[in-house]
Design an enzyme around this catalytic site. Structure first.
Site, PDB file in Angstrom:
ATOM      1  N   HIS A 196      31.373  32.788  38.329  1.00 36.04           N
ATOM      2  CA  HIS A 196      32.057  31.717  39.062  1.00 36.04           C
ATOM      3  C   HIS A 196      32.008  32.062  40.552  1.00 36.04           C
ATOM      4  O   HIS A 196      31.398  33.071  40.937  1.00 36.04           O
ATOM      5  CB  HIS A 196      33.476  31.485  38.541  1.00 36.04           C
ATOM      6  CG  HIS A 196      34.393  32.675  38.620  1.00 36.04           C
ATOM      7  ND1 HIS A 196      34.785  33.244  39.810  1.00 36.04           N
ATOM      8  CD2 HIS A 196      35.012  33.401  37.650  1.00 36.04           C
ATOM      9  CE1 HIS A 196      35.604  34.255  39.567  1.00 36.04           C
ATOM     10  NE2 HIS A 196      35.748  34.377  38.252  1.00 36.04           N
ATOM     11  N   HIS A 242      32.766  35.683  41.937  1.00 30.72           N
ATOM     12  CA  HIS A 242      31.658  36.654  41.920  1.00 30.72           C
ATOM     13  C   HIS A 242      30.659  36.323  43.023  1.00 30.72           C
ATOM     14  O   HIS A 242      30.091  37.207  43.671  1.00 30.72           O
ATOM     15  CB  HIS A 242      30.933  36.636  40.563  1.00 30.72           C
ATOM     16  CG  HIS A 242      31.858  36.775  39.399  1.00 30.72           C
ATOM     17  ND1 HIS A 242      32.264  35.708  38.647  1.00 30.72           N
ATOM     18  CD2 HIS A 242      32.491  37.866  38.900  1.00 30.72           C
ATOM     19  CE1 HIS A 242      33.110  36.132  37.720  1.00 30.72           C
ATOM     20  NE2 HIS A 242      33.277  37.428  37.854  1.00 30.72           N
ATOM     21  N   LYS A 291      44.926  33.242  40.318  1.00 32.80           N
ATOM     22  CA  LYS A 291      43.605  33.845  40.495  1.00 32.80           C
ATOM     23  C   LYS A 291      42.555  33.100  39.668  1.00 32.80           C
ATOM     24  O   LYS A 291      42.792  32.813  38.494  1.00 32.80           O
ATOM     25  CB  LYS A 291      43.646  35.315  40.055  1.00 32.80           C
ATOM     26  CG  LYS A 291      42.320  36.011  40.267  1.00 32.80           C
ATOM     27  CD  LYS A 291      42.274  37.395  39.651  1.00 32.80           C
ATOM     28  CE  LYS A 291      40.845  37.903  39.674  1.00 32.80           C
ATOM     29  NZ  LYS A 291      40.539  38.867  38.653  1.00 32.80           N
ATOM     30  N   LYS A 309      37.514  34.021  34.689  1.00 34.39           N
ATOM     31  CA  LYS A 309      36.779  33.560  33.510  1.00 34.39           C
ATOM     32  C   LYS A 309      37.730  33.424  32.336  1.00 34.39           C
ATOM     33  O   LYS A 309      37.637  32.502  31.538  1.00 34.39           O
ATOM     34  CB  LYS A 309      35.690  34.589  33.155  1.00 34.39           C
ATOM     35  CG  LYS A 309      34.545  34.636  34.144  1.00 34.39           C
ATOM     36  CD  LYS A 309      33.490  35.676  33.775  1.00 34.39           C
ATOM     37  CE  LYS A 309      33.779  37.034  34.360  1.00 34.39           C
ATOM     38  NZ  LYS A 309      32.614  37.917  34.525  1.00 34.39           N
ATOM     39  N   CYS A 357      41.175  43.186  30.987  1.00 37.61           N
ATOM     40  CA  CYS A 357      41.024  44.091  32.153  1.00 37.61           C
ATOM     41  C   CYS A 357      40.173  45.289  31.777  1.00 37.61           C
ATOM     42  O   CYS A 357      39.690  45.984  32.640  1.00 37.61           O
ATOM     43  CB  CYS A 357      42.355  44.661  32.628  1.00 37.61           C
ATOM     44  SG  CYS A 357      43.552  43.520  33.268  1.00 37.61           S
ATOM     45  N   HIS A 387      45.940  38.264  33.250  1.00 41.93           N
ATOM     46  CA  HIS A 387      45.327  37.449  32.197  1.00 41.93           C
ATOM     47  C   HIS A 387      46.327  36.702  31.325  1.00 41.93           C
ATOM     48  O   HIS A 387      45.929  35.879  30.502  1.00 41.93           O
ATOM     49  CB  HIS A 387      44.419  38.336  31.328  1.00 41.93           C
ATOM     50  CG  HIS A 387      43.287  38.908  32.122  1.00 41.93           C
ATOM     51  ND1 HIS A 387      43.243  40.220  32.541  1.00 41.93           N
ATOM     52  CD2 HIS A 387      42.176  38.322  32.610  1.00 41.93           C
ATOM     53  CE1 HIS A 387      42.148  40.412  33.242  1.00 41.93           C
ATOM     54  NE2 HIS A 387      41.485  39.284  33.298  1.00 41.93           N
ATOM     55  N   CYS A 428      49.884  40.886  30.332  1.00 41.66           N
ATOM     56  CA  CYS A 428      49.128  41.326  31.516  1.00 41.66           C
ATOM     57  C   CYS A 428      49.347  40.299  32.628  1.00 41.66           C
ATOM     58  O   CYS A 428      49.167  39.102  32.393  1.00 41.66           O
ATOM     59  CB  CYS A 428      47.644  41.413  31.145  1.00 41.66           C
ATOM     60  SG  CYS A 428      46.569  41.414  32.597  1.00 41.66           S
ATOM     61  N   CYS A 466      44.832  46.313  27.859  1.00 39.00           N
ATOM     62  CA  CYS A 466      44.466  44.905  28.078  1.00 39.00           C
ATOM     63  C   CYS A 466      42.956  44.819  27.939  1.00 39.00           C
ATOM     64  O   CYS A 466      42.216  45.368  28.765  1.00 39.00           O
ATOM     65  CB  CYS A 466      44.906  44.386  29.447  1.00 39.00           C
ATOM     66  SG  CYS A 466      44.236  42.732  29.761  1.00 39.00           S
TER      67      CYS A 466
HETATM   68  O1  ME8 Z   1      35.720  43.985  37.085  1.00 45.82           O
HETATM   69  N1  ME8 Z   1      38.257  35.914  43.795  1.00 45.82           N
HETATM   70  O2  ME8 Z   1      33.841  42.781  36.472  1.00 45.82           O
HETATM   71  P1  ME8 Z   1      34.324  41.275  36.713  1.00 45.82           P
HETATM   72  C1  ME8 Z   1      37.423  36.732  44.452  1.00 45.82           C
HETATM   73  N2  ME8 Z   1      32.799  44.887  35.365  1.00 45.82           N
HETATM   74  N3  ME8 Z   1      36.576  37.577  43.831  1.00 45.82           N
HETATM   75  C2  ME8 Z   1      36.563  37.574  42.496  1.00 45.82           C
HETATM   76  C3  ME8 Z   1      37.398  36.731  41.743  1.00 45.82           C
HETATM   77  C4  ME8 Z   1      38.281  35.868  42.449  1.00 45.82           C
HETATM   78  N4  ME8 Z   1      39.090  35.011  41.841  1.00 45.82           N
HETATM   79  N5  ME8 Z   1      37.158  36.944  40.440  1.00 45.82           N
HETATM   80  C5  ME8 Z   1      36.193  37.902  40.368  1.00 45.82           C
HETATM   81  C6  ME8 Z   1      34.583  43.906  36.632  1.00 45.82           C
HETATM   82  N6  ME8 Z   1      35.823  38.275  41.609  1.00 45.82           N
HETATM   83  C7  ME8 Z   1      33.860  45.171  36.241  1.00 45.82           C
HETATM   84  C8  ME8 Z   1      33.363  45.838  37.513  1.00 45.82           C
HETATM   85  S1  ME8 Z   1      32.087  47.817  38.801  1.00 45.82           S
HETATM   86  C9  ME8 Z   1      31.630  49.349  38.443  1.00 45.82           C
HETATM   87  C10 ME8 Z   1      32.669  47.158  37.282  1.00 45.82           C
HETATM   88  C11 ME8 Z   1      34.788  39.268  41.925  1.00 45.82           C
HETATM   89  O3  ME8 Z   1      33.268  40.401  36.118  1.00 45.82           O
HETATM   90  C12 ME8 Z   1      35.349  40.452  42.715  1.00 45.82           C
HETATM   91  O4  ME8 Z   1      34.303  41.117  43.333  1.00 45.82           O
HETATM   92  O5  ME8 Z   1      35.705  41.092  36.257  1.00 45.82           O
HETATM   93  C13 ME8 Z   1      35.939  41.297  41.608  1.00 45.82           C
HETATM   94  O6  ME8 Z   1      36.212  42.622  42.005  1.00 45.82           O
HETATM   95  C14 ME8 Z   1      34.823  41.202  40.576  1.00 45.82           C
HETATM   96  O7  ME8 Z   1      34.338  39.843  40.712  1.00 45.82           O
HETATM   97  C15 ME8 Z   1      35.270  41.485  39.164  1.00 45.82           C
HETATM   98  O8  ME8 Z   1      34.239  41.117  38.298  1.00 45.82           O
END
Ligand code: ME8
Length: 521
Positions: A19, A22, A304, A307, A130, A147, A144, A127
Site C-alpha cells: 500500500h 510501503h 494507521k 494491510k 506484528c 492491529h 495489540c 502478536c
Molecule cells: O515490518 N505509514 O514489514 P511490513 C507509513 N517485514 N509507512 C508505512 C505504513 C504506514 N501506514 N505501513 C507500513 C515489516 N509502512 C518487516 C520489516 S525489516 C528487516 C523487516 C512501511 O510489511 C514502513 O516503512 O509490516 C514500515 O516500517 C514498513 O512499511 C513495515 O512493513
C-alpha cells in the site's frame, strides 16, 4: 576501493500486496539514491520482501496456496509496484533466496560459538501480525494496539540471544555523538525514546520457535527454526555478500559496502533496528549502521494505514489518478518526514492543483510559451544580462541541499515550490506581455531569467519526478546534463539550448467535486 552510499528500506511482509505506506518509504529511499547518483556518488539501494514466519504461513493457508508459491506471487506484486513507481533499486532481496539462508546460518552460528545463545523456557503474549511478543503493558483492551487483535499465549522451550549483555554499549554508542562509532537515530525524539527504554533495562530475547516449519532451521539444532525478525534483519548484510564468499567467507562487496549509511523505516519497527539489530552486529563484531531514520505513519481518519486493518490506498490507485511522478511528489510532500499525518485523495487533489498544476506546471508552460512566441525558441543570453535574480534564489537552493542532507524531504520539495512561486511572481511583476510592446531588451532579460529558473526546477525535481524532469529538460534543448547542473549548484549556469519548445501539459488541472453547497467534500 571507495565505500558506496548504502541505503535500505525495510523488507516488506508478503502477507498482502503493497500500500502507499510501503510506497512512501521506498520512494523516499529512491529519492535519496537518485540524489546521490546525480552527484556522482556510487550508490547501493536495497529493498525486498520478508517471507518467512507464521503470519505468512497463515496468509498462504487462507488463500489455499503453498507458502513458497504465495510468496512468489506477492513478492512479484512488490517488484511490479516498484517498477511502476520508477524505483531505481540496485537489489531486491527475498528471504527465501538460498544465498540469504546461507548468510543467516553463518550469522547465527557465530553468535552461538561466541556464547551469546542459550536455551530456556519462554512464556509470553505473541502478536502474529506484528510478529513479536507484547508485554501486558503494551496491550489496549487486551489487544495489540496496532492491529486490534488479541495476542496468542506462547509457552515453549526456545533459544535466547543475550541482548541484555549489550545494553550499556548501545546506550554509549547511541548517546555519545563524539564516539567514533556513533550510531545515529533520527529524528531526535525517536533517539530519546530508544534511550529512555534502554535505561529502564533490557531483557534477553527468544530467537527460535519449536513448531514453525515455514522458517530457516537453527543451524546447530534443526528441531527449531529461527525467529522471523532475526532472519529478516540479517538481509541487510546478506544482500551485499555476508557469508557468501568461498567457504562461507564474506565477499569483497560486503567489506566495501558495510556499514550501511541509512536504514529507512517507520517508527513501528524502530526497536528492532535500533536495539536488536545493533546488538546482533556487536555480538558478531561488525560495525553498526551509521544512521537509522524513522518516518511517521500515514493514517486514515486517525488510524494507521495497515494491510491487517484493511484501510489502505494502493499505489496503483494513486497512479491512476495522478500519474507516477505526481504521486511520488504528493507522497513526499504530504507532511513533515518523521511525523504522522492523515491523508486522503481529496487532500492530495488540492495539493496537486496548488503546487503542480497552478504553480510548477503553470510556470513551465507560460515561460516556454513566451520563449517560443517572442523568440521562436532561440533565446540568446542578453548582452546586458546580470545574474541578479540568482542572488535571491541562492538561499532556496542551499535550503534544498541542506534539507536533503537532513532527510527533511517535504522541506526539500517546499524549497522547489518556493523557487517556482518566486518565478511566477517575477513574471507577474515584470509582465513580459507588456514589455513585448515597450521594452524588448528587458523582455529578453526577463524571459532568460525565467527559462533559467525552469532549468533549475527541472534539475531540482529530478530525484522526485524523474520523468517530468526529463520532459522539461527536453523542451529546453539543454546540452548540459541534469547531473552536471546539480553538481554546479548553487552557482549560476547559462542556458545551453537553442531550440526551446512547448512541452505537453505536464500537470493538467484536477477537477475537484464540490457538494451542493459548493464545499469540497
Ligand atoms: O515490518 N505509514 O514489514 P511490513 C507509513 N517485514 N509507512 C508505512 C505504513 C504506514 N501506514 N505501513 C507500513 C515489516 N509502512 C518487516 C520489516 S525489516 C528487516 C523487516 C512501511 O510489511 C514502513 O516503512 O509490516 C514500515 O516500517 C514498513 O512499511 C513495515 O512493513
Amino acid at each position: 576501493m571507495k565505500k558506496p552510499f548504502y541505503i535500505t528500506t525495510p523488507i516488506y511482509y508478503v502477507n498482502d500486496a503493497p500500500h502507499i505506506g510501503h510506497t512512501y518509504t521506498t520512494v523516499a529511499a529512491d529519492v535519496l539514491s537518485r540524489w546521490a547518483r546525480l552527484r556522482s556518488i556510487e550508490t547501493f539501494f536495497l529493498t525486498g520482501t520478508d517471507e518467512h514466519g507464521g503470519k505468512i504461513l497463515e496468509a498462504a493457508k487462507e488463500k489455499h496456496k503453498e507458502p513458497k508459491d504465495y510468496c512468489d506471487e506477492i513478492s512479484g506484486k512488490y517488484a511490479q509496484a516498484w517498477e511502476q513507481m520508477d524505483i531505481s533499486y540496485d537489489r531486491f532481496i527475498r528471504t527465501t533466496d538460498p544465498h540469504h539462508q546461507l548468510a543467516v546460518e553463518k550469522f547465527i552460528s557465530n553468535l552461538h560459538s561466541n556464547g551469546d545463545i542459550y536455551k530456556s523456557k519462554y512464556e509470553g503474549l505473541y502478536c502474529l501480525q506484528c510478529e513479536k511478543f507484547l508485554s501486558p503493558g503494551d496491550l489496549q483492551d487486551n489487544a495489540c494496539p496496532d492491529h486490534k487483535t488479541a495476542p496468542e499465549k506462547h509457552c515453549e522451550e526456545n533459544y535466547f540471544f543475550k541482548l541484555s549483555k549489550y545494553r550499556e554499549q548501545l546506550v554509549e554508542l547511541i548517546s555519545n555523538k563524539n564516539h567514533p562509532k556513533h550510531f545515529e537515530i533520527l529524528p531526535e525524539e525517536r533517539r530519546n525514546e530508544i534511550l529512555g527504554k534502554l535505561k529502564l533495562g533490557l531483557e534477553d530475547i527468544s530467537i527460535s520457535r519449536e513448531n514453525l516449519p515455514w522458517a530457516i532451521p537453527m543451524p546447530f539444532d534443526r528441531s527449531q527454526t529461527i525467529y522471523v525478525w532475526i532472519d529478516a534483519l540479517i538481509n541487510y548484510v546478506s544482500a551485499i555478500g555476508y557469508g557468501n564468499g568461498p567457504e562461507n567467507t564474506d565477499t569483497e562487496e560486503f567489506t566495501r559496502a558495510w556499514p550501511v549509511d541509512i536504514h529507512l523505516l517507520a517508527k513501528d519497527i524502530l526497536w528492532f533496528h535500533c536495539v536488536i539489530w545493533p546488538a546482533m552486529l556487536l555480538a558478531n563484531n561488525l560495525p553498526l549502521p551509521k544512521r537509522v531514520f524513522a518516518h511517521g505513519f500515514f493514517t486514515i481518519n486517525g488510524q494507521k494505514m495497515s494491510k491487517t486493518i484493511g484501510n489502505i490506498i494502493k499505489p496503483a490507485e494513486l497512479v491512476e489518478i495522478f500519474g507516477v511522478d505526481a504521486s511520488r511528489f504528493l507522497l513526499l510532500n504530504a507532511f513533515p518526514f518523521g511525523a504522522d499525518g492523515d491523508i486522503s485523495i481529496a487532500a492530495f487533489k488540492e495539493k496537486y492543483n496548488a503546487h503542480l498544476a497552478n504553480n510548477i506546471g503553470n510556470l513551465v508552460s507560460r515561460a516556454t510559451n513566451m520563449a517560443t512566441k517572442y523568440y521562436n525558441g532561440t533565446l540568446a543570453k542578453p548582452s546586458c544580462w546580470e545574474p541578479s535574480v540568482f542572488d535571491e534564489l541562492k538561499p532556496m537552493f542551499l535550503k534544498y541541499e541542506n534539507s536533503m542532507e537532513n532527510l527533511k524531504l517535504n522541506e526539500v520539495l517546499d524549497s522547489v515550490i518556493a523557487v517556482s512561486s518566486f518565478a511566477n511572481q517575477y513574471i507577474d511583476r515584470q509582465a513580459p506581455w507588456n514589455l513585448a510592446k515597450t521594452d524588448t531588451a528587458k523582455l529578453q532579460v526577463v524571459l532568460y531569467d525565467s527559462m533559467m529558473i525552469v532549468k533549475y526546477i527541472a534539475a531540482l525535481l529530478s530525484p522526485f519526478m524523474p520523468s517530468a524532469a526529463e520532459k522539461i529538460w527536453k523542451t529546453l534543448d539543454e546540452k548540459d546534463t541534469i547531473a552536471s547542473t546539480i553538481q554546479k549548484m548553487p552557482a549560476f549556469m547559462p542556458l545551453t539550448g537553442s531550440a526551446i519548445t512547448k512541452p505537453e501539459n505536464l500537470f493538467p488541472k484536477m477537477p475537484i467535486p464540490t457538494d451542493e453547497a459548493g464545499r469540497h467534500p
